[in-house]
Enzyme design. Sequence first.
Site, mmCIF file in Angstrom:
data_model
loop_
_atom_site.group_PDB
_atom_site.id
_atom_site.type_symbol
_atom_site.label_atom_id
_atom_site.label_comp_id
_atom_site.label_asym_id
_atom_site.label_seq_id
_atom_site.Cartn_x
_atom_site.Cartn_y
_atom_site.Cartn_z
ATOM 1 C CB VAL A 1 -0.954 0.022 1.216
ATOM 2 C CG1 VAL A 1 -1.851 -1.207 1.205
ATOM 3 C CG2 VAL A 1 -0.189 0.088 2.533
ATOM 4 C CB SER A 2 1.099 4.156 1.024
ATOM 5 O OG SER A 2 1.383 5.536 1.084
#
Length: 741
Positions: free
Chosen positions: A326-327
């Site tokens: 994620v991110s």
Amino acid sequence: MHSNFETRGLTKVAAAAAMVCTTVLITGCGGANSVLPDLNVVPAGVTDLGAKVYRATAPGAANTAAGQDLLTGGLGKSGIASTAAATLTAFADPANPTADELRRNAIQSNYRGLVDNTANGGYGVLYGPNIDLAGNATLGEGLIPGVEYTGVLDDAAGRKRVTMVVQVPDSFDVNNPCVVVGPSSGSRGVYGAIASAGDWGLKRGCAVALTDAGKGMGLHDLGDDTVHRVDGTRATRSVAGTLANFAANLTDAARVAFNTAFPNRVALKHAHSQLNPEKDWGNDTLSAAAYALYVLNQQYAPAVPTTTSKGIRFTAANTLVIAGSVSNGAAAVLRAAEQDTAGLIDGVVAGEPSAQPSSTAGYGVQFGGAPVASYGKSLMDYFTIANLYQPCAALATGAALTEVSVYNYIGLTAQTATATNRCTQLAAKGLITGSTTADQAANALSKLRAAGWTSDNDTMHNAHYALGNAVIISMMYTNAYGRFSVADNLCGMSAAAVASGAPAAMAATVKAASYATGNGTVNGTPATVVYNDSVGGAKAWNLGVSPSTGVADFSLDAALCQRALFTGVDTVTGAALSATTTPTKAQSDAVRAGVAEVLLNGNLRGKPTLMLAGRSDALLPINHSERAYAAFNRLVEGANSKLRYIEVTNAQHFDTFNALSGFDTRFVPLHTYFVQAMNAMYANLKNGTALPPSQVVRTTARGGAAGAAPAIAAANVPAISGAPAVADQIGFAGTSLSVPN
């Protein structure tokens, strides 16, 4: 995809249990007419630091490896959450925590950093160590026993030092091998994807390859010359030697001179390595995948006769490899897929990625049938805009987030006078219009809307700026992209512990714990962004008084400087930068060149990819990241694209914020959809199950009173649909991505 998967049906070859052999005939490699097996060799540039066993099966004394597991550091579901949510497990000796204690606390801190760890928010109910991959609470405390290898990827100069950890659960099936590669989110250390890639992969019985991708808690105290070792313990730079995670590239004389002029400052790896680590995130991820295959062979391949080495049983051709995170970790897996010329990766899951397309030409984005005016900006572009306008925009009537009382001690609700000064000074410099604060704030908010933020983001600007997100990113990434030294004090900014608003010596116990407590940024734990040029002396960024204004305005002059670094022109006058301006043209050129190095090319090489976004993401606005990248990928790959884009309503970037008053009523956890996406990708690669189509998933916020939202239920977070309604389908109108409202 790899040759061992058929286009339809995707059956595994039996080669998963066989060794790879060369042309030297011997007996013992698959039969009498066999050949000498290839030797298992550590990947180029990697130093294997060996393995440790973590086989605790119930929470207990976790001060040593014997009391820990792979997923929770021996703490279990209850210990990860803890009744004191803000407090990590205590060290036996706070001044000298052991490597095992630091590992335990780093896992605890990083797990909490990615998810809302309250039961009402879904922890222990919809997700968490005790929740199986079908969403049921069947795993007790959720400890997962196994073996963990640590490796370091370096460059010829010995300055890169990317940390990798490969976790092999005891449940790993040698006849059904799989690897999940999880680069860390944000600027986090090697356990920065433990709650996402780690949690899912270990529960699936896959080996998990974690990497910090050249970021992490590399904190160099320039006063006492101490650094982090790879295992999190601290030592002087000379004692740490090649095991130092990061040391600033300064001679002793230069370090002493800088410390004399600017005492109590620190350097951080992501900001000050002078390597622009983001440009290598893809290759670092691929290296972690290669290291994982090496580890599996070390664990399970037979020894090669007449040698002291293991053979090769697991390769990219017979081992399922999913890259998921994620991110910033999601940006890394996208970049890895684009760079995967060797075919290491089979599928990709990218949750809320910082996806920066290298072009905005030839495609568009539509929302609700209307073209989006601003899309596909680079991270540095939109963050330097946010850094200018957010504190003023947060005062606009439509941006009020008054119920978030938890932010009062740092938030703009407690610093209205300073935010008002920012509005006044922006207007004085001609950057916004309006004769009253209300008018100026409304105009600042309109600037953010024009720059690509949406109405879903309006009420989040207060909290994001109050936490310093735009300030931190603008400071760290301009330094990183431009490859500037900590001694350059770019735009008058540095990093230090702060006491009474001014730089101060960092407490020994704070430094000792920082590997576990810090997330690699200058977010105050343990260091804060400091404005050196503040009138009256260096101050924390939120107290900075700009020389050009003479008032406390959140260090406006630094924000103007950082914007100019990206644009190449003076932010106020529009005049081109030169050798004598602040910043200089050379500094701007360096930053712009660094930005160009990290942009994505959009070619995922036909790999099945699921990309997720929360529609309310105010940190990485979806018009600039996921929506733009989905459209760009379609332009680049055309019919060969296997990217599917899932946009979730009532979801934002930081699930952990959902525990806070005001966020609890409005937002649902995006993490639940990451788990669903990983399940869907696995089913696609293993069984040929079709990936879900691109779609909007319409969730239901918890509602209720701020700070007392009712407990979340499965009904709040409906599943990604295999056949979404027409009104929820994301498609294309010509070359434009078309997202329904």
